[in-house]
Design a protein around this motif. Sequence first.
Motif, PDB file in Angstrom:
ATOM      1  N   GLU A 201      -8.928  19.276  -6.420  1.00  0.00           N
ATOM      2  CA  GLU A 201      -9.999  18.310  -6.680  1.00  0.00           C
ATOM      3  C   GLU A 201      -9.514  17.133  -7.521  1.00  0.00           C
ATOM      4  O   GLU A 201      -9.890  15.980  -7.270  1.00  0.00           O
ATOM      5  CB  GLU A 201     -11.164  19.003  -7.386  1.00  0.00           C
ATOM      6  N   TRP A 202      -8.671  17.403  -8.499  1.00  0.00           N
ATOM      7  CA  TRP A 202      -8.175  16.326  -9.354  1.00  0.00           C
ATOM      8  C   TRP A 202      -7.292  15.363  -8.572  1.00  0.00           C
ATOM      9  O   TRP A 202      -7.422  14.142  -8.699  1.00  0.00           O
ATOM     10  CB  TRP A 202      -7.410  16.894 -10.543  1.00  0.00           C
ATOM     11  N   GLU A 203      -6.406  15.909  -7.750  1.00  0.00           N
ATOM     12  CA  GLU A 203      -5.544  15.064  -6.919  1.00  0.00           C
ATOM     13  C   GLU A 203      -6.381  14.221  -5.957  1.00  0.00           C
ATOM     14  O   GLU A 203      -6.071  13.055  -5.717  1.00  0.00           O
ATOM     15  CB  GLU A 203      -4.555  15.922  -6.133  1.00  0.00           C
ATOM     16  N   LEU A 204      -7.445  14.821  -5.430  1.00  0.00           N
ATOM     17  CA  LEU A 204      -8.318  14.106  -4.504  1.00  0.00           C
ATOM     18  C   LEU A 204      -9.016  12.945  -5.208  1.00  0.00           C
ATOM     19  O   LEU A 204      -9.138  11.838  -4.654  1.00  0.00           O
ATOM     20  CB  LEU A 204      -9.343  15.066  -3.907  1.00  0.00           C
ATOM     21  N   ASN A 205      -9.467  13.174  -6.438  1.00  0.00           N
ATOM     22  CA  ASN A 205     -10.099  12.094  -7.212  1.00  0.00           C
ATOM     23  C   ASN A 205      -9.108  10.961  -7.469  1.00  0.00           C
ATOM     24  O   ASN A 205      -9.443   9.776  -7.315  1.00  0.00           O
ATOM     25  CB  ASN A 205     -10.622  12.634  -8.545  1.00  0.00           C
ATOM     26  N   GLU A 206      -7.885  11.319  -7.869  1.00  0.00           N
ATOM     27  CA  GLU A 206      -6.863  10.304  -8.138  1.00  0.00           C
ATOM     28  C   GLU A 206      -6.535   9.515  -6.874  1.00  0.00           C
ATOM     29  O   GLU A 206      -6.331   8.294  -6.933  1.00  0.00           O
ATOM     30  CB  GLU A 206      -5.600  10.957  -8.698  1.00  0.00           C
ATOM     31  N   LEU A 207      -6.481  10.194  -5.740  1.00  0.00           N
ATOM     32  CA  LEU A 207      -6.206   9.506  -4.480  1.00  0.00           C
ATOM     33  C   LEU A 207      -7.314   8.515  -4.137  1.00  0.00           C
ATOM     34  O   LEU A 207      -7.044   7.418  -3.635  1.00  0.00           O
ATOM     35  CB  LEU A 207      -6.039  10.518  -3.340  1.00  0.00           C
ATOM     36  N   SER A 208      -8.551   8.884  -4.408  1.00  0.00           N
ATOM     37  CA  SER A 208      -9.679   7.972  -4.161  1.00  0.00           C
ATOM     38  C   SER A 208      -9.565   6.730  -5.033  1.00  0.00           C
ATOM     39  O   SER A 208      -9.786   5.605  -4.569  1.00  0.00           O
ATOM     40  CB  SER A 208     -11.007   8.691  -4.437  1.00  0.00           C
ATOM     41  N   TRP A 209      -9.202   6.923  -6.295  1.00  0.00           N
ATOM     42  CA  TRP A 209      -9.023   5.782  -7.200  1.00  0.00           C
ATOM     43  C   TRP A 209      -7.840   4.916  -6.735  1.00  0.00           C
ATOM     44  O   TRP A 209      -7.910   3.689  -6.802  1.00  0.00           O
ATOM     45  CB  TRP A 209      -8.763   6.272  -8.629  1.00  0.00           C
ATOM     46  N   THR A 210      -6.770   5.577  -6.285  1.00  0.00           N
ATOM     47  CA  THR A 210      -5.600   4.841  -5.791  1.00  0.00           C
ATOM     48  C   THR A 210      -5.970   4.012  -4.567  1.00  0.00           C
ATOM     49  O   THR A 210      -5.547   2.851  -4.440  1.00  0.00           O
ATOM     50  CB  THR A 210      -4.460   5.818  -5.438  1.00  0.00           C
ATOM     51  N   TYR A 211      -6.728   4.605  -3.669  1.00  0.00           N
ATOM     52  CA  TYR A 211      -7.180   3.904  -2.461  1.00  0.00           C
ATOM     53  C   TYR A 211      -7.964   2.640  -2.835  1.00  0.00           C
ATOM     54  O   TYR A 211      -7.715   1.557  -2.292  1.00  0.00           O
ATOM     55  CB  TYR A 211      -8.050   4.846  -1.637  1.00  0.00           C
ATOM     56  N   ASP A 212      -8.871   2.765  -3.783  1.00  0.00           N
ATOM     57  CA  ASP A 212      -9.654   1.606  -4.228  1.00  0.00           C
ATOM     58  C   ASP A 212      -8.751   0.550  -4.864  1.00  0.00           C
ATOM     59  O   ASP A 212      -8.943  -0.660  -4.653  1.00  0.00           O
ATOM     60  CB  ASP A 212     -10.725   2.039  -5.231  1.00  0.00           C
ATOM     61  N   ARG A 213      -7.784   1.007  -5.618  1.00  0.00           N
ATOM     62  CA  ARG A 213      -6.887   0.080  -6.313  1.00  0.00           C
ATOM     63  C   ARG A 213      -6.010  -0.690  -5.329  1.00  0.00           C
ATOM     64  O   ARG A 213      -5.805  -1.904  -5.487  1.00  0.00           O
ATOM     65  CB  ARG A 213      -6.029   0.861  -7.303  1.00  0.00           C
ATOM     66  N   LEU A 214      -5.512  -0.015  -4.296  1.00  0.00           N
ATOM     67  CA  LEU A 214      -4.688  -0.687  -3.293  1.00  0.00           C
ATOM     68  C   LEU A 214      -5.502  -1.714  -2.507  1.00  0.00           C
ATOM     69  O   LEU A 214      -5.019  -2.809  -2.208  1.00  0.00           O
ATOM     70  CB  LEU A 214      -4.075   0.328  -2.335  1.00  0.00           C
ATOM     71  N   ASN A 215      -6.717  -1.361  -2.189  1.00  0.00           N
ATOM     72  CA  ASN A 215      -7.580  -2.313  -1.479  1.00  0.00           C
ATOM     73  C   ASN A 215      -7.918  -3.517  -2.351  1.00  0.00           C
ATOM     74  O   ASN A 215      -8.065  -4.634  -1.851  1.00  0.00           O
ATOM     75  CB  ASN A 215      -8.865  -1.618  -1.016  1.00  0.00           C
ATOM     76  N   LYS A 216      -7.998  -3.289  -3.656  1.00  0.00           N
ATOM     77  CA  LYS A 216      -8.265  -4.394  -4.583  1.00  0.00           C
ATOM     78  C   LYS A 216      -7.078  -5.354  -4.614  1.00  0.00           C
ATOM     79  O   LYS A 216      -7.260  -6.587  -4.642  1.00  0.00           O
ATOM     80  CB  LYS A 216      -8.541  -3.844  -5.985  1.00  0.00           C
ATOM     81  N   ILE A 217      -5.859  -4.801  -4.608  1.00  0.00           N
ATOM     82  CA  ILE A 217      -4.656  -5.646  -4.574  1.00  0.00           C
ATOM     83  C   ILE A 217      -4.679  -6.513  -3.317  1.00  0.00           C
ATOM     84  O   ILE A 217      -4.434  -7.723  -3.367  1.00  0.00           O
ATOM     85  CB  ILE A 217      -3.374  -4.772  -4.589  1.00  0.00           C
TER      86      ILE A 217
END
Length: 244
Positions: free
Chosen positions: A220-236
């Motif tokens: 679950e923690w890795e999944l949460n981090e991946l979701s945040w990473t996905y948002d961050r990459l799209n922001k870039i």
Amino acid sequence: KKAYNVFGGYKIQVPLDACTECCITKQQESQLASLTVNNIPFELLYDYNVAAKSITPDINEFKYFLPRILQFTYEFKYLSHSAELILSQFESFNKNEWTTQEVDLVQSFGNIFFKKCLMTYPLPENEQIDSILIMLYKAEVDIKQLLRIWTKEITKTSVLHLSCLMWSGFKNPDSEKLSSGLADEEISILLFDWINNDIELANLAPVIETIIMNPVEINEWELNELSWTYDRLNKIKYNKEIQK
């Protein structure tokens, strides 16, 4: 094998440039000098690698042992209590003390080993990808080359490492300082700028999206981090498009 060929011309002699008062014994010193370098066992080389050296260590001696050090490192057999310090003795020498062939060999090792790390998640002994980057940085490996490799390694394991770097590698997500106390300012800022500005990282977003939609063997923690990473990459990607 190439490393043994490139550095095969170097010789050592006793006494070695290592403390024999409390770090290694005289018997270990004799073993290190008598064994062929490719037959030195891990435990013996570990003791030598972490032993105290002189302020100006013998570069010929270091180059003699280097192929075996690189071999164990590639096998994820860490010759130090901290992965970041395995190759730190490079910092004792100047760039002009290395031949072009030797520099190229170390860079090639860095590229190949880093790609292996990106394909391995989690890393053995719970090491983090930032520790590997710091280790290679201390060996004068061109970190920008490694980051270019990362943007092209579009796999599940590579994005998991990226996610770890973004959310655990720094003191906090907005900090330019890596969490490791063994990282200096230069590599900290280099990595911070990369994860916040490299548009090529957006290529990894579809892989993250696929993992999120089908989270096999992801906690679950890795999944949460991946979701945040996905948002961050799209922001870039969004910010770069606006700048155009």
